[in-house]
Design an enzyme around this catalytic site. Structure first.
Site, PDB file in Angstrom:
ATOM      1  N   GLN A  47       0.802  -1.218   0.000  1.00 18.17           N
ATOM      2  CA  GLN A  47       0.000   0.000   0.000  1.00 18.17           C
ATOM      3  C   GLN A  47       0.839   1.276   0.000  1.00 18.17           C
ATOM      4  OE1 GLN A  47      -2.675  -1.730   3.289  1.00 18.17           O
ATOM      5  NE2 GLN A  47      -4.097  -0.469   2.132  1.00 18.17           N
TER       6      GLN A  47
ATOM      7  N   HIS B  35      -1.844  -5.447 -12.507  1.00 20.52           N
ATOM      8  CA  HIS B  35      -1.367  -5.244 -13.874  1.00 20.52           C
ATOM      9  C   HIS B  35      -2.254  -5.984 -14.885  1.00 20.52           C
ATOM     10  CE1 HIS B  35       2.912  -4.258 -12.224  1.00 20.52           C
ATOM     11  NE2 HIS B  35       2.082  -3.230 -12.166  1.00 20.52           N
TER      12      HIS B  35
ATOM     13  N   ASP C  63       2.321   0.435  -7.951  1.00 20.42           N
ATOM     14  CA  ASP C  63       3.667   0.481  -8.552  1.00 20.42           C
ATOM     15  C   ASP C  63       4.551   1.535  -7.878  1.00 20.42           C
ATOM     16  OD1 ASP C  63       2.764  -1.419 -10.308  1.00 20.42           O
ATOM     17  OD2 ASP C  63       3.037  -0.216 -12.121  1.00 20.42           O
TER      18      ASP C  63
ATOM     19  N   ARG D  67       4.046   0.409  12.887  1.00 24.85           N
ATOM     20  CA  ARG D  67       3.689  -0.923  12.396  1.00 24.85           C
ATOM     21  C   ARG D  67       3.745  -0.899  10.871  1.00 24.85           C
ATOM     22  NH1 ARG D  67      -1.837  -3.718  11.225  1.00 24.85           N
ATOM     23  NH2 ARG D  67      -1.010  -5.753  10.732  1.00 24.85           N
TER      24      ARG D  67
ATOM     25  N   HIS E 129       1.342  -8.998   4.861  1.00 24.15           N
ATOM     26  CA  HIS E 129       0.148  -8.165   4.686  1.00 24.15           C
ATOM     27  C   HIS E 129      -0.247  -8.247   3.209  1.00 24.15           C
ATOM     28  CE1 HIS E 129      -2.166  -4.546   6.536  1.00 24.15           C
ATOM     29  NE2 HIS E 129      -2.735  -4.809   5.377  1.00 24.15           N
TER      30      HIS E 129
ATOM     31  N   ASN F  99      -1.459 -10.441   8.775  1.00 28.20           N
ATOM     32  CA  ASN F  99      -2.495  -9.436   8.907  1.00 28.20           C
ATOM     33  C   ASN F  99      -3.795  -9.959   8.311  1.00 28.20           C
ATOM     34  OD1 ASN F  99      -3.370  -6.543   9.397  1.00 28.20           O
ATOM     35  ND2 ASN F  99      -3.943  -6.807   7.255  1.00 28.20           N
ATOM     36  N   GLU F 100      -4.777 -10.191   9.168  1.00 27.97           N
ATOM     37  CA  GLU F 100      -6.154 -10.463   8.733  1.00 27.97           C
ATOM     38  C   GLU F 100      -6.301 -11.715   7.871  1.00 27.97           C
ATOM     39  OE1 GLU F 100      -7.747  -6.979   6.888  1.00 27.97           O
ATOM     40  OE2 GLU F 100      -7.806  -5.884   8.770  1.00 27.97           O
TER      41      GLU F 100
ATOM     42  N   ASN G 101      -7.602  -5.764  14.610  1.00 27.17           N
ATOM     43  CA  ASN G 101      -7.967  -4.744  13.621  1.00 27.17           C
ATOM     44  C   ASN G 101      -9.474  -4.574  13.717  1.00 27.17           C
ATOM     45  OD1 ASN G 101      -5.313  -5.108  12.861  1.00 27.17           O
ATOM     46  ND2 ASN G 101      -5.756  -5.532  10.713  1.00 27.17           N
TER      47      ASN G 101
ATOM     48  N   TYR H 201     -12.754  -1.810  12.898  1.00 29.52           N
ATOM     49  CA  TYR H 201     -13.173  -0.554  12.265  1.00 29.52           C
ATOM     50  C   TYR H 201     -14.638  -0.206  12.490  1.00 29.52           C
ATOM     51  CZ  TYR H 201      -8.841  -0.429   9.477  1.00 29.52           C
ATOM     52  OH  TYR H 201      -7.533  -0.358   9.072  1.00 29.52           O
TER      53      TYR H 201
ATOM     54  N   GLU I 292      -5.054  -2.022  14.187  1.00 30.51           N
ATOM     55  CA  GLU I 292      -5.614  -1.089  13.208  1.00 30.51           C
ATOM     56  C   GLU I 292      -6.952  -0.571  13.687  1.00 30.51           C
ATOM     57  OE1 GLU I 292      -6.038  -2.414   9.111  1.00 30.51           O
ATOM     58  OE2 GLU I 292      -4.047  -3.316   9.151  1.00 30.51           O
TER      59      GLU I 292
HETATM   60  C1  PNW Z   1      -7.865  -3.459   6.697  1.00 33.90           C
HETATM   61  N1  PNW Z   1     -13.779  -5.183   8.681  1.00 33.90           N
HETATM   62  O1  PNW Z   1      -8.810  -4.406   6.233  1.00 33.90           O
HETATM   63  C2  PNW Z   1      -6.525  -3.768   6.057  1.00 33.90           C
HETATM   64  O2  PNW Z   1      -5.672  -4.407   6.959  1.00 33.90           O
HETATM   65  C3  PNW Z   1      -5.815  -2.569   5.481  1.00 33.90           C
HETATM   66  O3  PNW Z   1      -4.806  -2.984   4.586  1.00 33.90           O
HETATM   67  C4  PNW Z   1      -6.812  -1.657   4.811  1.00 33.90           C
HETATM   68  O4  PNW Z   1      -6.210  -0.592   4.119  1.00 33.90           O
HETATM   69  C5  PNW Z   1      -7.739  -1.145   5.893  1.00 33.90           C
HETATM   70  O5  PNW Z   1      -8.408  -2.219   6.515  1.00 33.90           O
HETATM   71  C6  PNW Z   1      -8.811  -0.208   5.387  1.00 33.90           C
HETATM   72  O6  PNW Z   1      -9.706  -0.876   4.542  1.00 33.90           O
HETATM   73  C7  PNW Z   1     -10.055  -4.536   6.856  1.00 33.90           C
HETATM   74  O7  PNW Z   1     -14.178  -6.315   8.894  1.00 33.90           O
HETATM   75  C8  PNW Z   1     -10.613  -5.808   6.972  1.00 33.90           C
HETATM   76  O8  PNW Z   1     -14.477  -4.207   9.041  1.00 33.90           O
HETATM   77  C9  PNW Z   1     -11.816  -6.032   7.578  1.00 33.90           C
HETATM   78  C10 PNW Z   1     -12.527  -4.970   8.081  1.00 33.90           C
HETATM   79  C11 PNW Z   1     -12.016  -3.704   7.968  1.00 33.90           C
HETATM   80  C12 PNW Z   1     -10.799  -3.487   7.366  1.00 33.90           C
END
Ligand code: PNW
Length: 486
Positions: free
Chosen positions: A26, A46, A59, A84, A129, A173-174, A315, A317, A383
């Site tokens: 990213q 690509h 890129d 991180r 990641h 990660n995730e 993580n 959100y 996150e």
């Molecule tokens: C994260 N959810 O993904 C990623 O780790 C990052 O790379 C990404 O840029 C960021 O979120 C923003 O989208 C997510 O379940 C995976 O709510 C799942 C969730 C949220 C974000």
């Protein structure tokens, strides 16, 4: 409006740490420089440029491959304790395998790590990641269990080269995003559509790779390097649609166990949650399979996996409201296996990302759920963050960070949750996967039209910095705005 003065003025504990996060694909760019191999995201973007919202790719991204010293100065100005970042597997091992180690890749991360430490910032490294070396996808990717062997080999290279200075490791990660989006729904690279089958095979390999990496650290590195090994697992909070309904409470528990316990139960207790094993077994047989679509861990593997996190990365959100679905046996699909319907309340504030609504109390309930289910483990929030379209006076992000951080303070002080640190996603605007550069999560604005990729502080960076350095939330804090310096 709230009478903030009436809220207790809680402080973050003295040893609580703050940081910001990014990920290699990213932000780095330098996609083919100095011997780096191709990842599934290089190949995916690509080959299918039109699948990304603005036809963009990583890129160049933020060009952190060349501008990491500037990134470190941004971190220093914020006053955070750690950064991180993630390590690009194909930058270290262009073919994914240890017979070809790219010294320039090792040098890049050595430079970044040394620059961080020279500026008083701890490196927290994620090993994976999402940028899988393409040659390993050509062998079938994560559903092929041999990838666990390759990952452990890669982890050994990382411990050998960086473990003297990196004391906080996150293996993956995730797993949910890697496997459900990458191999289930096929909406993220490598765009494999195998719902209810390949997603489960993918997670199985990754859990084994995680556990074996933890054991490798125990056996060969821990006594010398004295670091911690964890994992970053994502989940939303799933709130019962009607909190008084036993069915809706069941829906909440089912969704948490099968979308989150799926990964967390194995690393604490050695196996998938019972309800997950049972449901997928039963549904698989009804669909005519002779055995469960969910792979099984052997007794030895369960023993190996049990207790393989020194800290649990979270993580988080957003949140959903959930109730039980009517069932009915259709095609194999993870979400059908979970058996709940979810929705987001239209009154919740909206970000630039369709899935991301502001629900601060959700993180509080999520933390309490973790405490109650896994014996109050140390949780590092790896996150949390908010997207918009790029305004510098980003009041939406300011509100989000304040409100979520206050709910974390309540989890610590009122609910006794063992939260040890917090990571804002993200240090700067970056390549937001299939949304390209149309959704911005940064504390800093990045101008992607300028070849220099200049970074500019947003209002939220000052507010976050104030919270980090004072260890509490001053709801009235407003920096000199617009800034006169810089
Ligand atoms: C994260 N959810 O993904 C990623 O780790 C990052 O790379 C990404 O840029 C960021 O979120 C923003 O989208 C997510 O379940 C995976 O709510 C799942 C969730 C949220 C974000």
């Amino acid at each position: 409006s709230f009478a903030f003065a009436d809220l207790p003025d809680y402080y973050f504990p003295d040893d609580f740490v703050f940081g910001t996060a990014t990920a290699s694909y990213q932000v780095e760019g330098g996609w083919n420089e100095d011997g780096k191999g191709e990842s599934i995201w290089d190949v995916g973007t690509h080959e299918h440029a039109d699948w990304v919202a603005d036809n963009s790719n990583g890129d160049v991204a933020c060009d952190s491959y060349h501008k990491y010293k500037e990134d470190v100065q941004l971190l220093k100005a914020l006053g955070v304790n750690f950064y991180r970042f993630s390590i690009s597997w194909p930058r270290i091992l262009p073919d994914g395998k240890i017979d070809n180690v790219n010294q320039a890749g090792i040098d890049y991360y050595n430079n970044l790590i040394n620059e961080l430490l020279a500026n008083g910032i701890e490196p927290y490294a994620t090993m994976y990641h999402w940028d899988l070396p393409q040659p390993l996808q050509d062998e079938g990717g994560w559903p092929n269990r041999v990838l666990a062997d390759y990952f452990v080999d890669y982890a050994r290279v990382l411990f050998d080269n960086f473990g003297d200075r990196v004391k906080h490791w996150m293996t993956f990660n995730e797993i949910m995003s890697i496997c459900e989006l990458g191999y289930g729904q096929g909406s993220f690279a490598p765009y494999v559509n195998g719902p209810g089958v390949e997603d489960y095979q993918c997670t199985h390999t990754i859990l084994l790779a995680h556990g074996r990496t933890y054991r490798l650290y125990d056996e060969n590195y821990r006594s010398q390097q004295n670091g911690l090994v964890g994992i970053a697992i994502d989940t939303s909070w799933n709130e019962p649609n009607n909190p008084d309904s036993a069915d809706d409470q069941q829906a909440s528990e089912q969704a948490m166990q099968m979308n989150y316990g799926w990964f967390v139960n194995p690393v604490f207790n050695g196996n998938y949650p019972d309800i997950m094993i049972q449901r997928i077994h039963d549904i698989s047989l009804q669909q005519g399979y002779s055995e469960s679509r969910l792979p099984e861990f052997t007794a030895d593997e369960q023993q190996m996996l049990k207790g393989t996190v020194d800290f649990l990365g979270l993580n988080h959100y957003t949140s959903y409201m959930v109730y039980l679905s009517d069932g009915g046996v259709g095609q194999p699909d993870h979400y059908a296996d979970v058996g709940v319907v979810s929705y987001q309340d239209p009154s919740w504030p909206s970000s630039a990302s369709s899935w991301l609504k502001e629900v601060p109390w959700g993180i509080n309930r999520n933390l309490v759920w973790i405490k109650n289910h896994y014996g109050n483990p140390p949780v590092l929030i790896t996150e949390n963050g908010w997207s918009d379209t790029g305004e510098l006076e980003d009041n939406g992000r300011v509100d989000y960070y304040r409100n979520y951080l206050y709910e974390i303070l309540k989890a610590i002080h009122e609910d006794g949750c063992n939260v040890i640190g917090y990571t804002a996603w993200s240090l700067m605007d970056n390549f937001e996967w299939m949304s390209g550069y149309t959704q911005r999560f940064g504390l800093h604005y990045v101008d992607f039209n300028d070849p220099e990729r200049p970074r500019t502080r947003k209002l939220s960076s000052y507010v976050f910095s104030n919270i980090v350095t004072t260890k509490h939330i001053d709801w009235d804090y407003k920096p000199d705005w617009p800034p006169t310096e810089n």
